[in-house]
Design a protein around this motif. Structure first.
Motif, PDB file in Angstrom:
ATOM      1  N   ARG A   1       0.750  14.902  -5.499  1.00  0.00           N
ATOM      2  CA  ARG A   1      -0.375  14.763  -4.482  1.00  0.00           C
ATOM      3  C   ARG A   1      -1.534  14.093  -5.105  1.00  0.00           C
ATOM      4  O   ARG A   1      -2.227  13.273  -4.359  1.00  0.00           O
TER       5      ARG A   1
ATOM      6  N   ASP B   1      -2.869  10.741  -3.514  1.00  0.00           N
ATOM      7  CA  ASP B   1      -4.308  10.663  -2.610  1.00  0.00           C
ATOM      8  C   ASP B   1      -4.862   9.548  -3.629  1.00  0.00           C
ATOM      9  O   ASP B   1      -5.586   8.751  -2.720  1.00  0.00           O
TER      10      ASP B   1
ATOM     11  N   ARG C   1      -2.789   7.188   0.017  1.00  0.00           N
ATOM     12  CA  ARG C   1      -1.746   7.780   0.763  1.00  0.00           C
ATOM     13  C   ARG C   1      -0.929   6.740   1.533  1.00  0.00           C
ATOM     14  O   ARG C   1      -0.836   6.944   2.771  1.00  0.00           O
TER      15      ARG C   1
END
Length: 353
Positions: free
Chosen positions: A203, A207, A211
């Motif tokens: 993640r 990010d 994304r």
């Protein structure tokens, strides 16, 4: 002296406090047909009791029960961010049943725990439907669980998951690593992606990269590659164990948190080590993207992710080829990734070169 307070004039209900019993009942009614599809003949009774019943008497002579529990880590955050709730339940099942499979156990039944601040019926049914589907694919029965609505415990739209499974294996067929010998080979079976491990790093990279959900990685969208559900190895691996060459499997490992360097060694006796061939670990596109975009060192990749190998068989060298032929017949992609060696005092027990 305390002055008595007048009684409240407005009556309160559980719904006023944030718990909707009717929504909970609707969830139960909608998931019943999904759950029933996972039932096995050994399941006694149906849903709704205080305890779930499972009859073990007709299947095993000397059963050893093997239990496991797990969650899906912060892949759950990504699922909620993307609004993808229908496959995260498969991940939950996979993380539990693949673990008990390592010791040769057949997963018999599964229970789930779903907790949220505000119950959304459609989301809950999607999640539990995925759990039921995972149980079907693994051949175990979803015989119980808990759906908890707890106001103020979770932010809006968030929920948490945990899973629990119990499996069984004949005592004489239990795999505990005692048969592992120097010279045994490591056969790696392909993963479907990162499965449910390393997602705090996933993640962070996702990010930082902005994304890029629709980015093509090996012919699929990045977001689809990251959310691919955990592969369920139960049925094909049990078929191997019960086949003519099952006795050549000395141990098995599920590649979860800790990656390749910290999981296989868990099933190898202290006097032995592992030589893993770096050239045999060909990173699938999604892992290549993670490594490149995150500038993740090679060693960090190996100890964080499965790197394309989700399950490992530790097998006698003279039986490995026959097992590989069976794996081909079962449609499981695989490759040899190393061997068991005699450990050298003072050296690392796992060497990747």
């Amino acid at each position: 002296m305390t002055t008595p307070q007048p009684p409240a004039t407005t009556p309160l209900t559980y719904r006023d406090a944030g718990v909707d019993i009717d929504a909970g009942n609707e969830v139960v009614q909608r998931i019943k047909p999904l759950v029933r599809r996972s039932f096995r003949p050994e399941v006694m009774g149906g849903l709704g009791g205080f305890g779930a019943l499972f009859d073990l008497s007709g299947k095993y002579r000397e059963p050893v029960l093997v239990s496991g529990t797990d969650g899906v880590g912060t892949k759950l955050k990504l699922a909620q961010q993307l609004g993808r709730h229908d496959t995260i339940g498969i991940d939950l099942v996979g993380m539990c049943v693949n673990d008990v499979l390592v010791q040769g156990a057949e997963p018999l039944f599964f229970l789930d725990y779903f907790a949220t601040g505000k119950l959304d019926v459609d989301t809950t049914v999607a999640v539990v439907g995925g759990i039921a589907r995972g149980c079907e694919l693994a051949g175990c029965a979803l015989i119980g669980g808990e759906t908890a609505e707890m106001p103020d415990m979770y932010p809006p739209g968030e929920y948490d998951l945990a899973g629990f499974t119990v499996g069984a294996v004949e005592k004489s067929q239990l795999l505990d690593g005692e048969k592992v010998r120097a010279g045994d080979v490591l056969i790696g079976i392909a993963s479907s992606g990162p499965h449910s491990n390393g997602y705090s790093l996933v993640r962070r990279i996702y990010d930082r990269a902005g994304r890029p959900a629709d980015l093509d990685v090996g012919g699929v969208k990045l977001v689809d590659a990251l959310m691919a559900p955990t592969a369920l190895y139960v049925k094909p691996v049990l078929a191997l164990l019960r086949g003519a060459n099952g006795g050549t499997i000395h141990a098995m490992a599920h590649i979860t948190g800790g990656g390749l360097t910290e999981n296989i060694i868990r099933v190898v006796p202290e006097s032995l080590g592992l030589d893993i061939e770096a050239s045999a670990i060909a990173l699938p596109p999604v892992f290549e993207w993670l490594q490149h975009e995150g500038a993740v060192p090679r060693e960090e990749m190996w100890r964080t992710f499965n790197c394309g190998i989700g399950f490992v068989l530790v097998a006698a060298a003279d039986g490995a080829s026959a097992l590989e032929t069976e794996l081909d017949g079962l449609g499981l992609a695989h490759r040899r990734i190393g061997q068991v060696v005699t450990a050298v005092a003072g050296n690392e027990r796992v060497r990747i070169a």
